[in-house]
Write an enzyme that holds these catalytic residues in place. Structure first.
Site, PDB file in Angstrom:
ATOM      1  CE1 TYR A 431       0.633   0.122   4.441  1.00 35.51           C
ATOM      2  CE2 TYR A 431      -1.646  -0.219   4.815  1.00 35.51           C
ATOM      3  CZ  TYR A 431      -0.443  -0.111   5.167  1.00 35.51           C
ATOM      4  OH  TYR A 431      -0.470  -0.068   6.850  1.00 35.51           O
ATOM      5  CD  GLU A 432      -0.152   5.915   1.297  1.00 40.50           C
ATOM      6  OE1 GLU A 432      -1.168   5.239   1.808  1.00 40.50           O
ATOM      7  OE2 GLU A 432      -0.397   7.113   0.562  1.00 40.50           O
ATOM      8  N   GLY A 433       1.560   2.959  -2.652  1.00 46.48           N
ATOM      9  CA  GLY A 433       2.513   2.750  -3.837  1.00 46.48           C
ATOM     10  C   GLY A 433       3.342   1.551  -3.595  1.00 46.48           C
TER      11      GLY A 433
END
Lengths: 560, 560
Positions: A431-433
């Site tokens: 997550y978050e890239g």
């Protein structure tokens, strides 16, 4: 073994490794005196040990769940969140005008690390709220700021980020959610969003959703996206939660880990929203939030590395099994005396140290940029962010895996707790890239300057007296020069290895710096250098192979 | 994407990479003609695809559980086991005199791989039973052989291994279970055993426990241990399951994965047992069982690598997201076209191939040893076993992790299935001797010959025309020479890295051999060499650091 907050280790890294004194010397952060830092870390550490850590198994065993459309959180989480809010840990770095403490990001990250070690699934809530505060401070109108920020800081309300849709994951520009002007300054937001961390809970007065959607005249792709504040309950004239907005939680995901954190599918059906920032500039606003959230997620990896490492060390110091070749006949040694167990434990410790130093080094750069407005600091912070995110989370996963291994058969038994660390931390690389996206950011956007930012980071290390590190820095400089000369596909092909090499070279640098201040750290630094430098060389070799090699293997061979 | 049995890949590796033709050319295994191999792999593959693979999610979601002291297995597992038994897959390599097929271990491993890919938690049952058959064939009295082996081969009865006790894990010699002579040729076995895979089930007529325990005159340590057959129900005069023995399942473990496999704590309270092999020679008998079980566990890692790789490839070929730098504007490419996703998928593929070749190479050596009695083959098989176990299981874990990553956010959602692979495979690096124990075996026992076995393995590779591989072989030879000159602590300190380096050098060798037979494999071989050789060099550097570095870091610093 219960979690112990590593307060003195955090202070050591801040003071002796990443130069936090420079931050404290600025006017903006003049309040961050050694006494204040000490008081803050000690107080936060105590809360993490006493209040949050005991919640961690409950979050895992009693997942947040949906009950007639309402999210029920894990036992004790409401009290845990209240303790975080009362401590002021939500708004540590927020604007004092709205009730924040105005402290450096480096300190927020230090406190976040401890909260994440104690109970990662709960800590994800403050992390989301902190990101929202930051985005609102940077982009929202004064009215929205005045209404929302104080309540987010106090913990009365919580914040979420709504980016992803089923067809729009890493490619945010593919999103389909739409916002229609209502004619009264508000917008009607419609669409479905997935993977919404802490999309709802049963302890906040309101949930404030920051939602990416497209205005009717928004272009295709990322350029036509706007950002909206869409609260669960529409604030009344006094700013209190009023009528329910047209949104609901469709379902919660059944996940590998982080069971205490409700991950929601959110449905917006013409929900009332307020524009945050300029029309069509939503991605820029989102990036403000995301960049620091990326560092925050890197710190989550660090959190689990620290917790898993402590847990494994505790076991290795207790468990007696077998004897070492030169050990006593009476089988009296603990497994920590076995060379291979010791190797695992030391590598957990060495990697955790490096991940912490990297995260705090990055945070110091962001703080210096904020305090001084100096572009060099800004560039340094931006360059280190994807490395801190990837290395922190990879380290969390690796250390949690080693932690299981150190426990032997016990590691596979859930009651031991070692496995939960691995299950919880696994998503941080996604997550978050994803970490792949971080690496593409590093070799793409962050090398757009022809390598200037990378070289500036290397310049600071190159003065080392350690020959092996100096050679590695020199190799990394050459690799960087090679990278900037390649087309984007070749860079991408080697991106993860390039990032991995950079993280290891920095890691050795931090270890040697620590050993310069404290002789007792020299043996661990030697151990770290003896492992991280050969690994860096291997990663550099892999980074140079180019994309041709990847596409030479046909899809038919891959699918065979 | 449903699992597809890699029948043609298995045949390719057997035929073109590991020289299975030599096995088939022996008198003992003359029946293993290409037609027979083809028929066996095809038939087993079909069962795995059609019968076993559909059981895998059910085993995870509906774990085996204890109901009033009786184990209830996961839905469909009884039928799955019946299919395995009916196919004859339990006794593939067992003595034809008792109903086995007498086929090479290499073929058993190939079939085991497919069963493990389809449903690892169920496959663990045949693996235990196969190990027991082998131990009885080698060590039991003719009476015990005649009574038990046919029923184990037919699947009427199942077998387990009882080694571990709470205080005796890797250090088996610390066990406390005792066996007292009953005066009638039987023994009363008393003690508690833990981690007993498939310790009970609700579909077998009997469960045959092989239990390690100490006779009254047994010495301390491993030298005083004997092996006993302790059946759940004592066979009557006709060999049918009779009265219940004095043993019971105390509890089942709540595990990270392999939920379909009941892992029992077993209590023996003066249970009636029969000695297997000589008094006090139980460890030797257990090692017979364990050595092949180690290879079998390495194959379990391979099983999950193959399944997770197929699953990720399926997703990467379907999922459309973003566009590549040189891709079409219409965003039409799948994520497999992204360089970094492609890199992950290729490395999953390259490692899986290497793990398979290594496992089958080892199996061929064991078969040749059995068929020819040649000590060189025996030594080769013994040397490759710990490498195959460790590399196979490490590969399973790594590939399952990469599989999650390829799925992005979906990878963290349990319904996707990617996470189960990681949860299931994690224990394979722990049981049947942790991978650390395997590495200690490699640099300890397996280098006792001064490196002769290692050099013999390297001699076969050294003729390669590939310069980089030849250099790596030469480095590994020097490292081996260094290793045999060190004391045991220094060897142990570098043991895992030494094993890792050996596995990678072998891996490149297998890839190049495959490319020699099939041009279409050359690109993957180049990719593999470009990654595995730099990794091997890094591991070799780490292997040489010695134990001093580990103990230079004090316990106080570690515990700080």
């Amino acid at each position: 073994m219960p979690y112990r907050a590593p307060v003195s280790e955090l202070k050591f890294v801040l003071d002796k490794v990443v130069g936090f004194d420079r931050v404290a010397a600025t006017d903006r952060f003049a309040e961050a005196t050694p006494e204040t830092v000490d008081a803050i870390l000690t107080e936060a550490g105590r809360m993490c040990e006493e209040v949050l850590a005991p919640l961690n198994p409950a979050g895992d065993l009693h997942p947040a769940h949906l009950e007639n459309g309402v999210v029920r959180t894990s036992p004790g989480f409401a009290e845990g969140f209240a303790a975080i809010a009362e401590g002021g840990w939500l708004g540590m770095s927020a604007d004092p005008d709205y009730g924040g403490m105005g402290l450096p990001i480096a300190l927020t990250m230090a406190v976040n690390e401890m909260m994440g070690s104690a109970c990662l699934s709960l800590q994800l809530n403050p992390l989301m709220t902190q990101g929202q505060i930051e985005a609102l401070e940077a982009h929202a109108s004064p009215e929205i700021q005045a209404l929302y920020i104080p309540k987010l800081i106090s913990g009365e309300w919580c914040g979420t980020m709504n980016l992803t849709e089923p067809q729009a994951g890493s490619d945010v520009g593919a999103l389909r959610s739409r916002a229609e002007p209502n004619g009264d300054g508000t917008y009607a937001v419609t669409g479905q969003k997935i993977y919404i961390s802490w999309g709802d809970n049963d302890f906040s007065g309101n949930i404030c959703h920051l939602v990416l959607a497209r205005l009717p005249d928004g272009a295709e792709g990322t350029k036509g996206i706007s950002l909206f504040m869409v609260p669960k309950r529409i604030p009344d004239a006094d700013g209190n939660p009023g009528v329910a907005n047209a949104l609901n939680v469709v379902s919660l995901e059944h996940k590998l880990g982080l069971h205490g954190s409700p991950t929601a599918v959110m449905q917006y059906d013409g929900a009332t929203g307020w524009l945050v920032g300029e029309p069509h500039k939503g991605m820029a606003a989102m990036f403000t939030m995301m960049n620091n959230a990326r560092l925050g997620v890197g710190v989550q990896g660090l959190s689990i590395a620290e917790a898993a490492m402590q847990h494994a060390v505790g076991y290795a110091l207790e468990r007696r099994q077998g004897r070492t070749p030169d050990g006593p006949e009476d089988n009296g040694g603990t497994i920590l005396q076995h060379a291979d167990v010791r190797r695992m434990v030391l590598s957990m410790k060495a990697d955790t140290f490096a991940a912490r130093a990297l995260a705090l080094d990055c945070a110091v750069a962001l703080d210096m940029a904020k305090a001084t407005g100096d572009a060099d600091w800004q560039v340094r912070g931006a360059f280190l962010t994807p490395i801190a995110k990837s290395f922190g989370t990879d380290t969390g996963i690796k250390v949690a895996g080693d932690g299981i291994q150190v426990h032997g058969g016990m590691g596979f038994i859930e009651e031991t707790g070692a496995a939960q660390y691995l299950r919880d931390v696994r998503v941080t690389a996604i997550y978050e890239g994803t970490n792949g996206i971080q690496a593409m950011d590093l070799v793409g956007r962050k090398l757009m300057d022809g390598g200037a930012a990378a070289f500036a980071v290397l310049d600071r290390i190159e003065t080392t007296k350690n020959d092996a590190l100096r050679d590695a820095v020199s190799d990394l400089r050459k690799l960087t020069e090679w990278m900037v000369g390649q087309d984007m596909q070749d860079r991408f092909a080697g991106s993860v290895s390039y990032l991995n090499a950079f993280a290891r070279v920095l890691g050795v640098h931090y270890h040697l710096k620590a050993a310069e201040s404290d002789d007792a750290r020299a043996p661990l630094a030697r151990f770290a250098a003896g492992r991280m430098l050969p690994e860096a060389l291997a990663e550099m070799a892999k980074a140079r192979t180019g994309a041709g090699e990847l596409y030479a293997v046909s899809n038919e061979v891959i699918a065979a």
